[in-house]
Design an enzyme around this catalytic site. Structure first.
Site, PDB file in Angstrom:
ATOM      1  N   GLY A 275       4.574  -7.905  -2.349  1.00 39.39           N
ATOM      2  CA  GLY A 275       3.575  -8.416  -3.027  1.00 39.39           C
ATOM      3  C   GLY A 275       3.103  -7.488  -4.353  1.00 39.39           C
ATOM      4  N   ARG A 276       2.798  -6.390  -4.301  1.00 37.21           N
ATOM      5  CA  ARG A 276       2.390  -5.524  -5.228  1.00 37.21           C
ATOM      6  C   ARG A 276       3.417  -5.315  -6.452  1.00 37.21           C
ATOM      7  NH1 ARG A 276      -1.314  -1.112  -4.738  1.00 37.21           N
ATOM      8  NH2 ARG A 276      -0.923  -1.149  -2.446  1.00 37.21           N
ATOM      9  N   ARG A 312     -10.384  -1.260  -6.261  1.00 35.37           N
ATOM     10  CA  ARG A 312      -9.356  -0.072  -6.060  1.00 35.37           C
ATOM     11  C   ARG A 312      -9.768   1.338  -6.484  1.00 35.37           C
ATOM     12  NH1 ARG A 312      -4.648   0.345  -7.123  1.00 35.37           N
ATOM     13  NH2 ARG A 312      -3.892   0.519  -5.028  1.00 35.37           N
ATOM     14  N   CYS A 342     -25.177  -1.261  -9.074  1.00 39.78           N
ATOM     15  CA  CYS A 342     -25.813  -0.118  -8.492  1.00 39.78           C
ATOM     16  C   CYS A 342     -25.507   0.769  -7.584  1.00 39.78           C
ATOM     17  CB  CYS A 342     -27.266  -0.833  -8.176  1.00 39.78           C
ATOM     18  SG  CYS A 342     -27.935  -1.691  -9.385  1.00 39.78           S
ATOM     19  N   GLU A 343     -24.316   1.516  -7.830  1.00 39.00           N
ATOM     20  CA  GLU A 343     -23.839   2.481  -7.141  1.00 39.00           C
ATOM     21  C   GLU A 343     -23.137   3.709  -7.785  1.00 39.00           C
ATOM     22  OE1 GLU A 343     -21.650   1.836  -3.462  1.00 39.00           O
ATOM     23  OE2 GLU A 343     -22.345  -0.117  -3.177  1.00 39.00           O
TER      24      GLU A 343
HETATM   25  N1  LLP Z   1       3.236  -7.804   4.512  1.00 41.26           N
HETATM   26  C1  LLP Z   1       2.224  -7.521   5.235  1.00 41.26           C
HETATM   27  C2  LLP Z   1       2.242  -7.733   6.736  1.00 41.26           C
HETATM   28  C3  LLP Z   1       1.140  -6.732   4.523  1.00 41.26           C
HETATM   29  O1  LLP Z   1      -0.022  -6.384   5.505  1.00 41.26           O
HETATM   30  C4  LLP Z   1       1.137  -6.393   3.270  1.00 41.26           C
HETATM   31  C5  LLP Z   1      -0.026  -5.732   2.556  1.00 41.26           C
HETATM   32  C6  LLP Z   1       2.108  -6.824   2.485  1.00 41.26           C
HETATM   33  C7  LLP Z   1       3.356  -7.634   3.164  1.00 41.26           C
HETATM   34  C8  LLP Z   1       2.483  -6.689   0.969  1.00 41.26           C
HETATM   35  O2  LLP Z   1       2.673  -5.381   0.804  1.00 41.26           O
HETATM   36  P1  LLP Z   1       2.938  -4.701  -0.624  1.00 41.26           P
HETATM   37  O3  LLP Z   1       4.270  -5.274  -1.082  1.00 41.26           O
HETATM   38  O4  LLP Z   1       1.808  -5.435  -1.679  1.00 41.26           O
HETATM   39  O5  LLP Z   1       2.617  -3.300  -0.773  1.00 41.26           O
HETATM   40  N2  LLP Z   1      -5.476  -3.501  -0.650  1.00 41.26           N
HETATM   41  C9  LLP Z   1      -4.418  -2.119  -0.869  1.00 41.26           C
HETATM   42  C10 LLP Z   1      -3.242  -2.680  -0.288  1.00 41.26           C
HETATM   43  C11 LLP Z   1      -3.382  -3.121   1.067  1.00 41.26           C
HETATM   44  C12 LLP Z   1      -1.764  -3.679   1.596  1.00 41.26           C
HETATM   45  C13 LLP Z   1      -2.119  -4.640   2.737  1.00 41.26           C
HETATM   46  N3  LLP Z   1      -0.864  -5.161   3.416  1.00 41.26           N
HETATM   47  C14 LLP Z   1      -4.309  -1.695  -2.263  1.00 41.26           C
HETATM   48  O6  LLP Z   1      -4.838  -2.302  -3.287  1.00 41.26           O
HETATM   49  O7  LLP Z   1      -3.665  -1.004  -2.344  1.00 41.26           O
END
Ligand code: LLP
Length: 413
Positions: A275-276, A312, A342-343
Site C-alpha cells: 500500500g504505502r 499522521r 481546536c487542539e
Molecule cells: N495488508 C494488511 C492486512 C494491512 O493491515 C495493511 C496495513 C496492509 C496490507 C498495507 O500495508 P502497507 O504496505 O501500506 O504498509 N495508518 C498507518 C498505517 C496502518 C497500516 C494498516 N495496515 C499509517 O498511517 O502509517
C-alpha cells in the site's frame, strides 16, 4: 521515484504546477501523480516477475475510485478490510477473484457480500471467525475460500500502532493454533483451504523481519504438508516502508530478491498487499498559509490544512516533508506548521525549518498519498479536502471538495 519536481522554482506534479491546481480547485487539496502511482505498482509487480505471484493493492491506503481503476487496469488485485472496501474495489473494476479480505472483525453481512462476489480468499483471523464463515457458506450453499492469517510473533521494528505480527497484537492466530484451525477446516465441507497469510506491520525499513516471518510460515507449511494439507498461495501482506525523512527501506527489487530467496523450493503463488510503497510518495497535500503568527514561545505558520486532513503527524508523530510550492531564495525559519483545529495536537510539523512563505502562499506536505485522505475526517465540521489526479500535462478532480450540505447529510433537526 516520484514526479513532484521544481521547474522554474515552481513545484509541479508531472507537467502541472501545483499552484495552478491550488488556485483552480482550492485548498486543502490532495494531488496524486498518476505516473508515480502506476510506476510504483508496476515496479512492485515486475520485481516478482520470476515467480508466480499476484499483487493485491491495499485499498485502505488510498481508496479513491480513480486510483483503484488504475489497479484494475493493470490487472492487479486488491486487499480489503471491509465491505465498504469490497464495494469500492468492485466498482472500480477490480476482479473479485483477485480480492483478499483481511481483518479481525468481519461482520456476517460483510462475509455474505464477499462470498456472493466470489473473492479469492478470506484471511481468517480466529476460530470463531472460521465458524462464522463456515456457517454462512453452508447457508448460501457455497464453499468459502480460506487462508489463515498467522501471527508469527516477529517484531517489525515500526511504530507500535502499526506493528501487527507481535504476540500481544489482536491480529492473526499463533502458529500452533493456526495448525489446529487448518485441521478443522480440512474436515469442513463448507471451507476450501486456499492459502496461508500474514501481515506483520507497516513502514518496515529492513528485510530481516520479512525473512524471519517466511521461515516461520515455511515451518508451518511443512507441518501442513505432512498432515496432507496443500496450500496454493502464500500471502505475505504489505508493509514495505518508504522514505519520509532519512529512512533507507529496501527497494521492491531488493525486497523481492530476499523474499524469493527465502521461499526457494515452495511452489505456491505469492500474494502481496502493498500500500504505502505504492501510494505514499505518489501524493502531496497542498495547503495555503493563512497567518504567520509569532508568539513569545514559537512561530506558527497557520494553514488551512489540519489534523482532520492529515492525521499522521498528530497520531504517530510522523514526519512529512513540507516545502513551499513557490521556491524562493530566503533562508529557512523554524516554525510549527499548524491548522485551524481546536487542539494543540493539531500540527503538520513541529520546529521545522521552512523557507518563509507569505500569507496566501502554498505549502506542499509531501509523502501524503498513503493514509492521508483515507484517514481524514470531518472533525470541527471541516469538509474533507478535494482529491486531484494529475496525468501528464492535465489534471482532473477525482473527488470533489465536500460541501456544507455534505457535512449534515443524513442528519435531522
Ligand atoms: N495488508 C494488511 C492486512 C494491512 O493491515 C495493511 C496495513 C496492509 C496490507 C498495507 O500495508 P502497507 O504496505 O501500506 O504498509 N495508518 C498507518 C498505517 C496502518 C497500516 C494498516 N495496515 C499509517 O498511517 O502509517
Amino acid at each position: 521515484m516520484d514526479h513532484f519536481i521544481y521547474r522554474d522554482s515552481e513545484l509541479h506534479a508531472e507537467g502541472v504546477p501545483l499552484s495552478r491546481i491550488a488556485r483552480e480547485v482550492g485548498t486543502p487539496v490532495y494531488v496524486y501523480s498518476s505516473g508515480t502511482f502506476e510506476g510504483h505498482l508496476a515496479a512492485f509487480d515486475r520485481a516478482f516477475a520470476p515467480v508466480p505471484h499476484l499483487v493485491c493493492y491495499s485499498v485502505k491506503v488510498a481508496s479513491n475510485l480513480a486510483l483503484l481503476a488504475k489497479v484494475a487496469k493493470l490487472g492487479l488485485g486488491a486487499d480489503i478490510v471491509s465491505g465498504g472496501e469490497l464495494f469500492r474495489a468492485l466498482r472500480a473494476g477490480v476482479q473479485a477473484g483477485k480480492i483478499v479480505y483481511s481483518g479481525v472483525g468481519k461482520t456476517p453481512a460483510e462475509i455474505k457480500e464477499a462470498l456472493a462476489a466470489g473473492i479469492l480468499a478470506f484471511n481468517v483471523e480466529s476460530g470463531p471467525e472460521l465458524a462464522a464463515v463456515s456457517q454462512i457458506a453452508r447457508d448460501m450453499g457455497k464453499k468459502a475460500p480460506v487462508a489463515f492469517r498467522v501471527n508469527p510473533d516477529v517484531d517489525p521494528g515500526t511504530h507500535p500502532y502499526v506493528a501487527t505480527g507481535l504476540k500481544e497484537s489482536k491480529f492473526g492466530v499463533p502458529v500452533d493454533e493456526a495448525f489446529g484451525l487448518y485441521l478443522r477446516a480440512k474436515d469442513d465441507p463448507a471451507i476450501e483451504i486456499v492459502g496461508i497469510d500474514c501481515h506483520i506491520g507497516s513502514q518496515l525499513t529492513s528485510v530481516a523481519p520479512f525473512v524471519d516471518t517466511v521461515a516461520r510460515l515455511r515451518a508451518l507449511i511443512a507441518r501442513l504438508r505432512e498432515a496432507g494439507i496443500a496450500i496454493s498461495h502464500i500471502d505475505l501482506g504489505g508493509g514495505l516502508g518508504i522514505t519520509y525523512l532519512d529512512e533507507t527501506p529496501p527497494s521492491p527489487a531488493e525486497y523481492a530478491q530476499s523474499v524469493i530467496g527465502a521461499l526457494a523450493g515452495e511452489k505456491a503463488t505469492l500474494i502481496f498487499e502493498p500500500g504505502r510503497v505504492v501510494a505514499g510518495n505518489a501524493g502531496v497535500l497542498v495547503v495555503q498559509v493563512l497567518y504567520d503568527k509569532i508568539t513569545p514561545g514559537k512561530r506558527f505558520l497557520v494553514t488551512d490544512g489540519a489534523m482532520n486532513d492529515l492525521i499522521r503527524p498528530s497520531l504517530y508523530g510522523s514526519h512529512h516533508g513540507i516545502v513551499p510550492v513557490a521556491r524562493g531564495q530566503a533562508a529557512p525559519v523554524t516554525v510549527n506548521v499548524v491548522g485551524p483545529v481546536c487542539e494543540s495536537g493539531d500540527f503538520l510539523a513541529k520546529d521545522r525549518p521552512i523557507p518563509p512563505v507569505p500569507q496566501g502562499g502554498y505549502l506542499a506536505v509531501k509523502s501524503a498519498g498513503a493514509y492521508g485522505f483515507s484517514m481524514s475526517s470531518n472533525y470541527n465540521s471541516r469538509p474533507r479536502a478535494a482529491e486531484v489526479l494529475v496525468e501528464g500535462d492535465s489534471y482532473r478532480v477525482i473527488r470533489a471538495r465536500e460541501t456544507r450540505e455534505d457535512l449534515i447529510r443524513g442528519e435531522t433537526l
